[in-house]
Design a protein around this motif. Structure first.
Motif, PDB file in Angstrom:
ATOM      1  N   ALA A  64       1.243   6.927  -6.806  1.00  0.00           N
ATOM      2  CA  ALA A  64       0.124   7.800  -7.151  1.00  0.00           C
ATOM      3  C   ALA A  64       0.451   9.262  -6.852  1.00  0.00           C
ATOM      4  O   ALA A  64       0.127  10.158  -7.634  1.00  0.00           O
ATOM      5  CB  ALA A  64      -1.135   7.367  -6.402  1.00  0.00           C
ATOM      6  N   ALA A  65       1.109   9.517  -5.730  1.00  0.00           N
ATOM      7  CA  ALA A  65       1.475  10.896  -5.385  1.00  0.00           C
ATOM      8  C   ALA A  65       2.484  11.458  -6.368  1.00  0.00           C
ATOM      9  O   ALA A  65       2.367  12.609  -6.813  1.00  0.00           O
ATOM     10  CB  ALA A  65       2.036  10.943  -3.963  1.00  0.00           C
ATOM     11  N   SER A 115      -1.686   3.146 -11.178  1.00  0.00           N
ATOM     12  CA  SER A 115      -1.121   2.760  -9.889  1.00  0.00           C
ATOM     13  C   SER A 115      -2.210   2.452  -8.865  1.00  0.00           C
ATOM     14  O   SER A 115      -1.968   1.694  -7.925  1.00  0.00           O
ATOM     15  CB  SER A 115      -0.192   3.856  -9.361  1.00  0.00           C
ATOM     16  OG  SER A 115      -0.907   5.010  -9.053  1.00  0.00           O
ATOM     17  N   LEU A 116      -3.379   3.024  -9.044  1.00  0.00           N
ATOM     18  CA  LEU A 116      -4.464   2.762  -8.104  1.00  0.00           C
ATOM     19  C   LEU A 116      -5.266   1.495  -8.438  1.00  0.00           C
ATOM     20  O   LEU A 116      -6.017   1.009  -7.608  1.00  0.00           O
ATOM     21  CB  LEU A 116      -5.399   3.965  -8.038  1.00  0.00           C
ATOM     22  CG  LEU A 116      -4.786   5.214  -7.448  1.00  0.00           C
ATOM     23  CD1 LEU A 116      -5.775   6.367  -7.526  1.00  0.00           C
ATOM     24  CD2 LEU A 116      -4.318   4.994  -6.035  1.00  0.00           C
ATOM     25  N   VAL A 138       2.161   1.922  -3.546  1.00  0.00           N
ATOM     26  CA  VAL A 138       1.078   2.388  -4.417  1.00  0.00           C
ATOM     27  C   VAL A 138       0.773   3.857  -4.134  1.00  0.00           C
ATOM     28  O   VAL A 138       0.601   4.656  -5.057  1.00  0.00           O
ATOM     29  CB  VAL A 138      -0.180   1.513  -4.229  1.00  0.00           C
ATOM     30  CG1 VAL A 138      -1.380   2.117  -4.922  1.00  0.00           C
ATOM     31  CG2 VAL A 138       0.073   0.108  -4.753  1.00  0.00           C
ATOM     32  N   ALA A 139       0.744   4.229  -2.869  1.00  0.00           N
ATOM     33  CA  ALA A 139       0.481   5.626  -2.503  1.00  0.00           C
ATOM     34  C   ALA A 139       1.604   6.533  -2.997  1.00  0.00           C
ATOM     35  O   ALA A 139       1.355   7.630  -3.500  1.00  0.00           O
ATOM     36  CB  ALA A 139       0.315   5.757  -0.996  1.00  0.00           C
ATOM     37  N   LYS A 140       2.850   6.073  -2.870  1.00  0.00           N
ATOM     38  CA  LYS A 140       3.988   6.861  -3.336  1.00  0.00           C
ATOM     39  C   LYS A 140       3.928   7.048  -4.849  1.00  0.00           C
ATOM     40  O   LYS A 140       4.147   8.148  -5.360  1.00  0.00           O
ATOM     41  CB  LYS A 140       5.286   6.179  -2.939  1.00  0.00           C
ATOM     42  CG  LYS A 140       6.536   6.907  -3.387  1.00  0.00           C
ATOM     43  CD  LYS A 140       7.786   6.193  -2.939  1.00  0.00           C
ATOM     44  CE  LYS A 140       7.920   4.911  -3.720  1.00  0.00           C
ATOM     45  NZ  LYS A 140       9.209   4.249  -3.569  1.00  0.00           N
ATOM     46  N   SER A 189       0.769  12.213  -9.651  1.00  0.00           N
ATOM     47  CA  SER A 189      -0.121  13.366  -9.509  1.00  0.00           C
ATOM     48  C   SER A 189       0.654  14.672  -9.548  1.00  0.00           C
ATOM     49  O   SER A 189       0.247  15.631 -10.212  1.00  0.00           O
ATOM     50  CB  SER A 189      -0.890  13.281  -8.193  1.00  0.00           C
ATOM     51  OG  SER A 189      -1.716  12.155  -8.167  1.00  0.00           O
ATOM     52  N   CYS A 240       0.816  -1.215   0.000  1.00  0.00           N
ATOM     53  CA  CYS A 240       0.000   0.000   0.000  1.00  0.00           C
ATOM     54  C   CYS A 240       0.848   1.263   0.000  1.00  0.00           C
ATOM     55  O   CYS A 240       0.486   2.250  -0.635  1.00  0.00           O
ATOM     56  CB  CYS A 240      -0.929   0.011   1.212  1.00  0.00           C
ATOM     57  SG  CYS A 240      -2.233  -1.203   1.097  1.00  0.00           S
ATOM     58  N   PHE A 241       1.982   1.241   0.672  1.00  0.00           N
ATOM     59  CA  PHE A 241       2.820   2.433   0.743  1.00  0.00           C
ATOM     60  C   PHE A 241       3.455   2.743  -0.605  1.00  0.00           C
ATOM     61  O   PHE A 241       3.569   3.900  -1.002  1.00  0.00           O
ATOM     62  CB  PHE A 241       3.878   2.267   1.833  1.00  0.00           C
ATOM     63  CG  PHE A 241       3.288   2.053   3.186  1.00  0.00           C
ATOM     64  CD1 PHE A 241       2.558   3.057   3.806  1.00  0.00           C
ATOM     65  CD2 PHE A 241       3.429   0.837   3.836  1.00  0.00           C
ATOM     66  CE1 PHE A 241       1.992   2.863   5.045  1.00  0.00           C
ATOM     67  CE2 PHE A 241       2.873   0.637   5.077  1.00  0.00           C
ATOM     68  CZ  PHE A 241       2.154   1.647   5.692  1.00  0.00           C
TER      69      PHE A 241
END
Length: 111
Positions: free
Chosen positions: A30-31, A109-110, A26-28, A34, A23-24
């Protein structure tokens, strides 16, 4: 099992599952995508609005960005907005391509 112990067990279990399911990362991802799509998209919108002499709208966008962005990021964004008259068509096409590509990477990525 008491409330604090159950909460700590669930917190530990959630942290381990987030780590094991990536999860970390994927969040990285996506950020990063973005952020990479934000500035070319901002340059594209600013140049299109200035091309049609919509300076009042640009002032509103600058005020809104000032409210939501950190001060360092706002300074960079205001430089993008100030350089609106010095962009050529090739740069706009490149900015459009990078913005769309980065935004699609956010979605990938999400998924």
């Amino acid at each position: 099992m008491s409330g604090p112990h159950k909460f700590l067990r669930l917190l530990r279990q959630s942290a381990l599952r987030a780590f094991y399911h990536n999860c970390f990362e994927v969040a990285k991802s996506a950020a990063y995508s973005s952020i990479l799509s934000f500035f070319p998209g901002l340059a594209l919108v600013a140049s299109l609005l200035f091309r049609h002499n919509v300076s009042a709208v640009m002032d509103e966008i600058a005020v809104a960005l000032d409210r939501v962005l950190p001060p360092e990021v706002y300074r960079v964004a205001s430089l993008y907005l100030a350089a609106q008259g010095r962009r050529n068509q090739g740069l706009l096409a490149g900015a459009w391509f990078v913005a769309i590509w980065s935004a699609s990477n956010v979605m990938l990525s999400l998924i």
